[in-house]
Scaffold this active site. Structure first.
Site, mmCIF file in Angstrom:
data_model
loop_
_atom_site.group_PDB
_atom_site.id
_atom_site.type_symbol
_atom_site.label_atom_id
_atom_site.label_comp_id
_atom_site.label_asym_id
_atom_site.label_seq_id
_atom_site.Cartn_x
_atom_site.Cartn_y
_atom_site.Cartn_z
ATOM 1 C CE LYS A 53 -30.722 -23.606 -14.005
ATOM 2 N NZ LYS A 53 -31.423 -22.843 -15.033
ATOM 3 C CD GLN A 97 -30.961 -19.876 -17.152
ATOM 4 O OE1 GLN A 97 -30.867 -21.075 -16.927
ATOM 5 N NE2 GLN A 97 -31.487 -19.040 -16.279
ATOM 6 C CG ASP A 120 -36.828 -24.909 -16.920
ATOM 7 O OD1 ASP A 120 -36.456 -24.920 -15.731
ATOM 8 O OD2 ASP A 120 -36.172 -24.380 -17.839
HETATM 9 N N1 GUN Z 1 -34.470 -18.070 -15.511
HETATM 10 C C1 GUN Z 1 -34.761 -17.800 -14.217
HETATM 11 N N2 GUN Z 1 -35.226 -18.896 -13.597
HETATM 12 C C2 GUN Z 1 -35.232 -19.877 -14.516
HETATM 13 C C3 GUN Z 1 -35.592 -21.256 -14.475
HETATM 14 O O1 GUN Z 1 -36.029 -21.807 -13.462
HETATM 15 N N3 GUN Z 1 -35.431 -21.948 -15.629
HETATM 16 C C4 GUN Z 1 -34.971 -21.362 -16.762
HETATM 17 N N4 GUN Z 1 -34.861 -22.112 -17.847
HETATM 18 N N5 GUN Z 1 -34.620 -20.105 -16.837
HETATM 19 C C5 GUN Z 1 -34.750 -19.366 -15.709
#
Ligand code: GUN
Length: 308
Positions: A53, A97, A120
């Site tokens: 990311k 995350q 998110d």
């Molecule tokens: N863990 C797995 N998928 C995601 C996501 O799309 N965002 C976040 N913050 N954590 C994740």
């Protein structure tokens, strides 16, 4: 002929559009979007996601940072970090995350994030807005799938969409977004009766359950569009050979890493029945990051007083 839906190419196109919009924003005297990831602990998959990311964000011209916290971080310490990021004007997007360590209640943390910075789309306010068709960041994997279908000119309006999996991250938000596209949506889960029969009624079938190659030809109606959200590691050589007989590239990858990534769909056996299918890797995965950047650009523009 089955069409392979190239998520990687669509993601590249989306990232280029975002980068161009960031350049325009900055040229017009704006601030580059600030994306702040928070990673608690050392889960290797989470580390990999956050690194990817960050790299993509920097490439698109964002100011991108990661705060790494120890696995033993307490709930109040993490909440204090969120408060600090909420108050920091240079931060347009906060991404905590998941999963978080067991001592921390993820819901409480996600609820603490300023909804205007919730890239998110996991905050209850933004979940509500999604279901009310109000503008808000939508969870990136779900929104990325809709973007892929749109750009691939796959008809959604009026079609039967079946989503297997009811997670808050993918299945549920995707149901809302596909309804917005005028699909007739069914969401299946572990208690669904006769899952193969329900799935066979899908014109668009989305597998988001987290079980390697679970969706077989018995789940797929002739001509369905199949979207595979799964990212599962298979480390049994016989299983890899069963799933991908004679596939030299996968054998080589297995020899190198001791495992291969497999989706929720039994790709080899489903392929012929589908009119279009997303591969794993290179399907839905890259779209998540591309959509996250688009979400962050949107929150940044809104926070800088600019419209869509
Ligand atoms: N863990 C797995 N998928 C995601 C996501 O799309 N965002 C976040 N913050 N954590 C994740």
């Amino acid at each position: 002929m089955t069409r392979i839906l190239d998520g990687k190419a669509v993601a590249r196109e989306m990232r280029q559009e975002t980068a161009a919009a960031v350049a325009e924003l900055v040229a017009g005297g704006g601030r580059p979007p600030g994306l702040q990831a928070v990673l608690v602990g050392e889960n290797p998959a989470s580390q990999l996601y956050v690194r990817s990311k960050n790299r993509a964000a920097k490439k698109a011209g964002f100011a991108s940072r990661t705060r790494v916290l120890d696995i033993s971080t307490r709930r109040d310490e993490l909440l204090a970090v969120i408060d600090e990021l909420n108050a920091d004007d240079s931060v347009d997007g906060i991404l905590v995350q998941l999963p978080l360590p067991a001592q921390i209640d993820a819901d409480e943390v996600l609820e603490r994030i300023d909804p205007a910075k919730d890239v998110d789309g996991f905050h209850p306010i933004n979940v509500g807005r999604l279901w009310l068709d109000q503008p808000a960041p939508a969870p990136a994997t779900a929104a990325g799938i809709v973007e892929l279908l749109r750009r691939a000119e796959i008809q959604m309006a009026g079609r039967n969409a079946v989503i297997v999996g009811r997670s808050a991250i993918v299945g549920k938000p995707l149901a809302g977004l596909l309804m917005r596209e005028n699909c007739t949506v069914t969401v299946c889960h572990s208690r669904t009766r006769d899952l193969p029969a329900v799935c066979r009624g899908a014109e668009i079938l989305v597998a988001a359950i987290g079980r390697a190659a679970f969706i077989g030809p018995e789940h797929v109606g002739e001509g369905a569009v199949v979207v595979d959200v799964g990212i599962n590691r298979v480390s049994d050589a016989d299983e890899v050979e069963r799933l991908f007989p004679g596939d030299a590239a996968r054998r080589e990858s297995f020899a190198k890493r001791g495992s291969v990534v497999v989706g929720d769909v039994d790709y080899t056996r489903v392929f012929e029945r589908a009119s279009a299918i997303t591969p794993v890797p290179g399907g839905v995965g890259p779209l998540t990051i591309a959509q996250l950047l688009a979400n962050t650009l949107a929150t940044s523009r809104a926070r800088q007083g600019l419209g869509d």
